[in-house]
Design a protein around this motif. Structure first.
Motif, mmCIF file in Angstrom:
data_model
loop_
_atom_site.group_PDB
_atom_site.id
_atom_site.type_symbol
_atom_site.label_atom_id
_atom_site.label_comp_id
_atom_site.label_asym_id
_atom_site.label_seq_id
_atom_site.Cartn_x
_atom_site.Cartn_y
_atom_site.Cartn_z
ATOM 1 N N ASN A 1 0.825 -1.353 -0.201
ATOM 2 C CA ASN A 1 -0.134 0.057 -0.180
ATOM 3 C C ASN A 1 0.701 0.978 -0.104
ATOM 4 N N GLY A 2 2.010 0.878 -0.434
ATOM 5 C CA GLY A 2 3.723 2.247 -0.104
ATOM 6 C C GLY A 2 2.524 3.369 -0.671
ATOM 7 N N ALA A 3 1.758 3.563 -1.743
ATOM 8 C CA ALA A 3 1.357 5.029 -2.091
ATOM 9 C C ALA A 3 0.408 5.535 -1.747
ATOM 10 N N VAL A 4 -0.276 5.038 -0.534
ATOM 11 C CA VAL A 4 -1.159 5.548 1.443
ATOM 12 C C VAL A 4 -0.428 5.655 1.584
ATOM 13 N N VAL A 5 0.259 4.017 2.746
ATOM 14 C CA VAL A 5 0.592 3.773 3.582
ATOM 15 C C VAL A 5 1.311 3.610 3.530
ATOM 16 N N PRO A 6 2.531 3.467 4.070
ATOM 17 C CA PRO A 6 3.948 2.917 4.116
ATOM 18 C C PRO A 6 4.540 1.132 4.692
ATOM 19 N N ASP A 7 5.046 0.333 3.893
ATOM 20 C CA ASP A 7 4.810 -0.718 4.253
ATOM 21 C C ASP A 7 5.295 -1.172 5.711
ATOM 22 N N GLY A 8 4.516 -1.860 6.246
ATOM 23 C CA GLY A 8 4.436 -1.843 7.318
ATOM 24 C C GLY A 8 4.199 -1.697 8.584
ATOM 25 N N ALA A 9 3.864 -0.051 8.058
ATOM 26 C CA ALA A 9 3.236 1.174 9.072
ATOM 27 C C ALA A 9 1.676 -0.318 9.534
ATOM 28 N N ASP A 10 1.270 0.155 10.992
ATOM 29 C CA ASP A 10 0.059 -0.226 11.365
ATOM 30 C C ASP A 10 -0.908 0.966 10.638
ATOM 31 N N TYR A 11 -2.577 0.307 10.447
ATOM 32 C CA TYR A 11 -3.307 0.720 10.205
ATOM 33 C C TYR A 11 -4.393 0.264 10.601
ATOM 34 N N PHE A 12 -5.587 1.089 10.629
ATOM 35 C CA PHE A 12 -7.513 0.779 11.050
ATOM 36 C C PHE A 12 -7.606 0.535 9.462
ATOM 37 N N GLU A 13 -8.418 -0.627 9.716
ATOM 38 C CA GLU A 13 -9.037 -0.720 8.147
ATOM 39 C C GLU A 13 -10.916 -0.755 8.870
ATOM 40 N N VAL A 14 -11.156 0.662 8.154
ATOM 41 C CA VAL A 14 -12.664 0.581 8.982
ATOM 42 C C VAL A 14 -13.428 0.085 7.631
ATOM 43 N N ASP A 15 -14.617 -1.478 7.838
ATOM 44 C CA ASP A 15 -15.090 -2.110 7.297
ATOM 45 C C ASP A 15 -15.749 -1.214 7.135
ATOM 46 N N GLU A 16 -17.228 -0.939 8.222
ATOM 47 C CA GLU A 16 -18.663 -0.511 7.845
ATOM 48 C C GLU A 16 -18.813 0.556 8.754
ATOM 49 N N ILE A 17 -19.462 1.405 8.031
ATOM 50 C CA ILE A 17 -19.722 2.526 9.084
ATOM 51 C C ILE A 17 -21.643 2.995 8.919
ATOM 52 N N TYR A 18 -22.556 2.422 9.440
ATOM 53 C CA TYR A 18 -23.712 2.017 9.146
ATOM 54 C C TYR A 18 -24.587 3.484 10.206
ATOM 55 N N VAL A 19 -25.190 4.230 10.123
ATOM 56 C CA VAL A 19 -26.720 5.120 11.205
ATOM 57 C C VAL A 19 -27.823 4.657 9.925
ATOM 58 N N LYS A 20 -28.669 4.386 10.995
ATOM 59 C CA LYS A 20 -29.978 4.398 10.594
ATOM 60 C C LYS A 20 -30.598 5.480 10.153
ATOM 61 N N PRO A 21 -31.675 5.725 9.323
ATOM 62 C CA PRO A 21 -32.271 7.096 8.317
ATOM 63 C C PRO A 21 -32.500 8.330 9.488
ATOM 64 N N ALA A 22 -33.180 7.893 10.560
ATOM 65 C CA ALA A 22 -33.544 8.478 10.868
ATOM 66 C C ALA A 22 -32.812 9.599 12.140
ATOM 67 N N TYR A 23 -31.577 9.357 12.153
ATOM 68 C CA TYR A 23 -30.843 9.604 12.775
ATOM 69 C C TYR A 23 -29.930 10.414 12.011
ATOM 70 N N ARG A 24 -28.938 9.688 10.702
ATOM 71 C CA ARG A 24 -28.669 10.472 9.693
ATOM 72 C C ARG A 24 -28.009 12.441 10.069
ATOM 73 N N SER A 25 -27.320 12.711 9.875
ATOM 74 C CA SER A 25 -27.225 13.995 9.579
ATOM 75 C C SER A 25 -27.567 14.441 11.608
ATOM 76 N N GLN A 26 -27.315 14.276 12.073
ATOM 77 C CA GLN A 26 -26.903 14.519 13.813
ATOM 78 C C GLN A 26 -26.004 14.547 14.564
ATOM 79 N N GLY A 27 -24.847 14.058 13.656
ATOM 80 C CA GLY A 27 -23.701 14.117 14.295
ATOM 81 C C GLY A 27 -23.039 11.920 15.271
ATOM 82 N N VAL A 28 -24.441 11.394 14.659
ATOM 83 C CA VAL A 28 -23.750 10.117 14.867
ATOM 84 C C VAL A 28 -22.771 9.535 14.349
#
Length: 147
Positions: A68-95
């Motif tokens: 991933n050297g173009a983005v994250v240097p080889d050997g560096a630790d990173y956290f990969e977000v697989d999913e983020i979801y908010v119920k429709p009624a709570y969107r645009s409220q900062g959740v």
């Protein structure tokens, strides 16, 4: 609203799988399918709750960069977000932003970078959210056109 990290258990899995079924039914992301227990197993899970019910979630995992050297240097630790979801009624409220920022603080001691991909149909809104609101940088895009 409360934001916290939780361990995977049957009750959390049921709530997240039900929310992911709602996400699938919304048809807002290309190719999205609801989760199964195995999709959650081994992930770090963060939830936003209101009155004891999950209203949004984020999960992902710690990785070590390789090729991933173009983005994250080889050997560096990173956290990969697989999913983020908010119920429709709570969107645009900062959740979603609260979930993301809480996750950032929790993984910061272990990871130098965050990474995620998205397949949303509303790319303008999602890019605004991730770049303008959360301070991420744009790296890549995959475009398509049906002929």
């Amino acid at each position: 609203m409360e934001i916290k990290e939780v361990k995977l258990c049957d009750s959390i899995a049921r709530e997240l799988i039900a929310l992911s079924a709602d996400w699938e039914a919304e048809n807002i992301s290309y190719g999205y399918r609801k989760n199964e227990y195995s999709d959650l197993d081994g992930e770090r899970i963060f939830v936003g709750t209101e009155n004891g019910k999950v209203i949004g979630y984020l999960f992902g995992r710690l990785e070590k960069s390789k090729n991933n050297g173009a983005v994250v240097p080889d050997g560096a630790d990173y956290f990969e977000v697989d999913e983020i979801y908010v119920k429709p009624a709570y969107r645009s409220q900062g959740v979603g932003a609260a979930l993301f920022r809480y996750m950032e603080e929790q993984v910061r001691p272990e990871a130098e970078y965050l990474m995620l991909g998205t397949a949303t149909k509303n790319f303008r809104a999602i890019l605004h959210f991730y770049i303008d609101e959360l301070g991420m940088e744009f790296w890549s895009a995959a475009l398509f056109k049906k002929l």
